[in-house]
Design a protein around this motif. Structure first.
Motif, PDB file in Angstrom:
ATOM      1  N   HIS A   1      24.775  59.565  65.734  1.00  0.00           N
ATOM      2  CA  HIS A   1      25.599  58.940  66.772  1.00  0.00           C
ATOM      3  C   HIS A   1      25.580  57.402  66.690  1.00  0.00           C
ATOM      4  O   HIS A   1      26.384  56.753  67.341  1.00  0.00           O
ATOM      5  CB  HIS A   1      25.181  59.419  68.167  1.00  0.00           C
ATOM      6  CG  HIS A   1      23.850  58.913  68.614  1.00  0.00           C
ATOM      7  ND1 HIS A   1      22.681  59.573  68.341  1.00  0.00           N
ATOM      8  CD2 HIS A   1      23.513  57.805  69.306  1.00  0.00           C
ATOM      9  CE1 HIS A   1      21.669  58.889  68.858  1.00  0.00           C
ATOM     10  NE2 HIS A   1      22.146  57.813  69.444  1.00  0.00           N
ATOM     11  N   GLU A   2      24.692  56.810  65.898  1.00  0.00           N
ATOM     12  CA  GLU A   2      24.647  55.351  65.754  1.00  0.00           C
ATOM     13  C   GLU A   2      25.669  54.833  64.743  1.00  0.00           C
ATOM     14  O   GLU A   2      26.006  53.654  64.760  1.00  0.00           O
ATOM     15  CB  GLU A   2      23.249  54.896  65.321  1.00  0.00           C
ATOM     16  CG  GLU A   2      22.191  55.114  66.358  1.00  0.00           C
ATOM     17  CD  GLU A   2      20.802  54.752  65.879  1.00  0.00           C
ATOM     18  OE1 GLU A   2      20.004  54.338  66.725  1.00  0.00           O
ATOM     19  OE2 GLU A   2      20.523  54.879  64.671  1.00  0.00           O
ATOM     20  N   LEU A   3      26.154  55.693  63.868  1.00  0.00           N
ATOM     21  CA  LEU A   3      27.150  55.279  62.876  1.00  0.00           C
ATOM     22  C   LEU A   3      28.441  54.905  63.591  1.00  0.00           C
ATOM     23  O   LEU A   3      28.849  55.565  64.539  1.00  0.00           O
ATOM     24  CB  LEU A   3      27.402  56.395  61.870  1.00  0.00           C
ATOM     25  CG  LEU A   3      26.173  56.856  61.080  1.00  0.00           C
ATOM     26  CD1 LEU A   3      26.535  58.020  60.183  1.00  0.00           C
ATOM     27  CD2 LEU A   3      25.582  55.729  60.268  1.00  0.00           C
TER      28      LEU A   3
ATOM     29  N   GLY B   1      19.631  47.449  63.537  1.00  0.00           N
ATOM     30  CA  GLY B   1      19.197  48.773  63.942  1.00  0.00           C
ATOM     31  C   GLY B   1      18.849  49.626  62.753  1.00  0.00           C
ATOM     32  O   GLY B   1      18.826  49.175  61.608  1.00  0.00           O
ATOM     33  N   GLY B   2      18.563  50.860  63.017  1.00  0.00           N
ATOM     34  CA  GLY B   2      18.137  51.771  61.971  1.00  0.00           C
ATOM     35  C   GLY B   2      16.686  51.521  61.596  1.00  0.00           C
ATOM     36  O   GLY B   2      16.061  50.570  62.043  1.00  0.00           O
ATOM     37  N   SER B   3      16.150  52.394  60.780  1.00  0.00           N
ATOM     38  CA  SER B   3      14.784  52.253  60.286  1.00  0.00           C
ATOM     39  C   SER B   3      14.843  51.900  58.813  1.00  0.00           C
ATOM     40  O   SER B   3      15.283  52.712  57.995  1.00  0.00           O
ATOM     41  CB  SER B   3      14.018  53.560  60.467  1.00  0.00           C
ATOM     42  OG  SER B   3      13.957  53.898  61.827  1.00  0.00           O
TER      43      SER B   3
ATOM     44  N   SER C   1      28.458  64.657  61.584  1.00  0.00           N
ATOM     45  CA  SER C   1      29.806  64.103  61.434  1.00  0.00           C
ATOM     46  C   SER C   1      30.048  63.527  60.040  1.00  0.00           C
ATOM     47  O   SER C   1      31.184  63.203  59.699  1.00  0.00           O
ATOM     48  CB  SER C   1      30.054  63.030  62.494  1.00  0.00           C
ATOM     49  OG  SER C   1      29.122  61.980  62.359  1.00  0.00           O
ATOM     50  N   VAL C   2      28.999  63.381  59.232  1.00  0.00           N
ATOM     51  CA  VAL C   2      29.128  62.859  57.875  1.00  0.00           C
ATOM     52  C   VAL C   2      28.382  63.759  56.907  1.00  0.00           C
ATOM     53  O   VAL C   2      27.568  64.585  57.314  1.00  0.00           O
ATOM     54  CB  VAL C   2      28.598  61.406  57.764  1.00  0.00           C
ATOM     55  CG1 VAL C   2      29.440  60.458  58.588  1.00  0.00           C
ATOM     56  CG2 VAL C   2      27.138  61.320  58.160  1.00  0.00           C
TER      57      VAL C   2
ATOM     58  N   ARG D   1      19.462  62.727  61.637  1.00  0.00           N
ATOM     59  CA  ARG D   1      19.303  61.433  60.966  1.00  0.00           C
ATOM     60  C   ARG D   1      20.070  61.401  59.648  1.00  0.00           C
ATOM     61  O   ARG D   1      20.264  62.424  59.003  1.00  0.00           O
ATOM     62  CB  ARG D   1      17.831  61.135  60.770  1.00  0.00           C
ATOM     63  CG  ARG D   1      17.166  60.819  62.103  1.00  0.00           C
ATOM     64  CD  ARG D   1      15.690  60.590  61.964  1.00  0.00           C
ATOM     65  NE  ARG D   1      15.107  60.207  63.228  1.00  0.00           N
ATOM     66  CZ  ARG D   1      14.748  61.052  64.178  1.00  0.00           C
ATOM     67  NH1 ARG D   1      14.955  62.346  64.032  1.00  0.00           N
ATOM     68  NH2 ARG D   1      14.194  60.624  65.290  1.00  0.00           N
ATOM     69  N   VAL D   2      20.493  60.177  59.285  1.00  0.00           N
ATOM     70  CA  VAL D   2      21.320  59.963  58.102  1.00  0.00           C
ATOM     71  C   VAL D   2      20.683  58.853  57.261  1.00  0.00           C
ATOM     72  O   VAL D   2      20.398  57.775  57.773  1.00  0.00           O
ATOM     73  CB  VAL D   2      22.756  59.546  58.508  1.00  0.00           C
ATOM     74  CG1 VAL D   2      23.619  59.320  57.288  1.00  0.00           C
ATOM     75  CG2 VAL D   2      23.380  60.587  59.421  1.00  0.00           C
ATOM     76  N   LEU D   3      20.455  59.120  55.980  1.00  0.00           N
ATOM     77  CA  LEU D   3      19.909  58.132  55.050  1.00  0.00           C
ATOM     78  C   LEU D   3      21.067  57.428  54.363  1.00  0.00           C
ATOM     79  O   LEU D   3      21.931  58.084  53.768  1.00  0.00           O
ATOM     80  CB  LEU D   3      19.015  58.820  54.015  1.00  0.00           C
ATOM     81  CG  LEU D   3      18.445  57.948  52.905  1.00  0.00           C
ATOM     82  CD1 LEU D   3      17.467  56.927  53.475  1.00  0.00           C
ATOM     83  CD2 LEU D   3      17.771  58.806  51.854  1.00  0.00           C
ATOM     84  N   VAL D   4      21.115  56.087  54.473  1.00  0.00           N
ATOM     85  CA  VAL D   4      22.210  55.318  53.888  1.00  0.00           C
ATOM     86  C   VAL D   4      21.673  54.162  53.054  1.00  0.00           C
ATOM     87  O   VAL D   4      20.526  53.734  53.224  1.00  0.00           O
ATOM     88  CB  VAL D   4      23.167  54.752  54.971  1.00  0.00           C
ATOM     89  CG1 VAL D   4      23.797  55.862  55.787  1.00  0.00           C
ATOM     90  CG2 VAL D   4      22.475  53.758  55.862  1.00  0.00           C
ATOM     91  N   GLN D   5      22.525  53.668  52.165  1.00  0.00           N
ATOM     92  CA  GLN D   5      22.242  52.447  51.415  1.00  0.00           C
ATOM     93  C   GLN D   5      23.445  51.533  51.568  1.00  0.00           C
ATOM     94  O   GLN D   5      24.586  51.944  51.338  1.00  0.00           O
ATOM     95  CB  GLN D   5      21.991  52.743  49.940  1.00  0.00           C
ATOM     96  CG  GLN D   5      21.620  51.504  49.152  1.00  0.00           C
ATOM     97  CD  GLN D   5      21.270  51.813  47.708  1.00  0.00           C
ATOM     98  OE1 GLN D   5      21.731  52.794  47.146  1.00  0.00           O
ATOM     99  NE2 GLN D   5      20.461  50.964  47.120  1.00  0.00           N
ATOM    100  N   ARG D   6      23.176  50.291  51.995  1.00  0.00           N
ATOM    101  CA  ARG D   6      24.260  49.321  52.166  1.00  0.00           C
ATOM    102  C   ARG D   6      24.964  49.059  50.842  1.00  0.00           C
ATOM    103  O   ARG D   6      24.333  48.995  49.806  1.00  0.00           O
ATOM    104  CB  ARG D   6      23.721  47.984  52.671  1.00  0.00           C
ATOM    105  CG  ARG D   6      23.416  47.956  54.129  1.00  0.00           C
ATOM    106  CD  ARG D   6      23.055  46.530  54.550  1.00  0.00           C
ATOM    107  NE  ARG D   6      22.518  46.528  55.884  1.00  0.00           N
ATOM    108  CZ  ARG D   6      23.240  46.367  56.976  1.00  0.00           C
ATOM    109  NH1 ARG D   6      24.518  46.163  56.888  1.00  0.00           N
ATOM    110  NH2 ARG D   6      22.677  46.402  58.166  1.00  0.00           N
TER     111      ARG D   6
END
Length: 104
Positions: free
Chosen positions: A96-98, A79-81, A66-67, A17-22
């Motif tokens: 894999h969703e990125l 998508g995403g949580s 991959s990141v 899992r990857v934590l992101v901020q738009r």
């Protein structure tokens, strides 16, 4: 979410899992004109804040992500949580969703 997070730094993604901020679009043009909220749309670009250690394959070996933290990526529109900490909004996606990694 029943637990209230005081800081996003208290959150560590698990597995792949990857934590992101738009990335927020500027509400002011280069000429100095302020745009109304209705004219500012969400971008699909996000900054990676944290990544999990990676999922395990069928042989029990850890697969590399991959990141990495600090990367800029394209994320799906939906998508995403979603996670909200204070006024800030974050999302957790699987690796894999990125959609793509942005190389600058």
């Amino acid at each position: 979410m029943s637990t209230i997070l005081r800081s996003i730094k208290a959150l560590s993604p698990l597995l792949d899992r990857v934590l992101v901020q738009r990335v927020k679009m500027e509400s002011k043009t280069a000429g100095g004109i302020f745009l109304p909220d209705s004219a500012v749309k969400e971008l699909n670009e996000a900054k990676v804040l944290a990544v999990g250690p990676g999922a395990m394959d069928k042989d029990g070996k850890r697969m590399t992500m991959s990141v990495a933290a600090g990367d800029k990526v394209l994320i799906p529109q939906f998508g995403g949580s979603p996670i909200k900490v204070g006024d800030e909004e974050y999302s957790i996606f699987r690796d894999h969703e990125l959609l793509a990694k942005i190389n600058e």
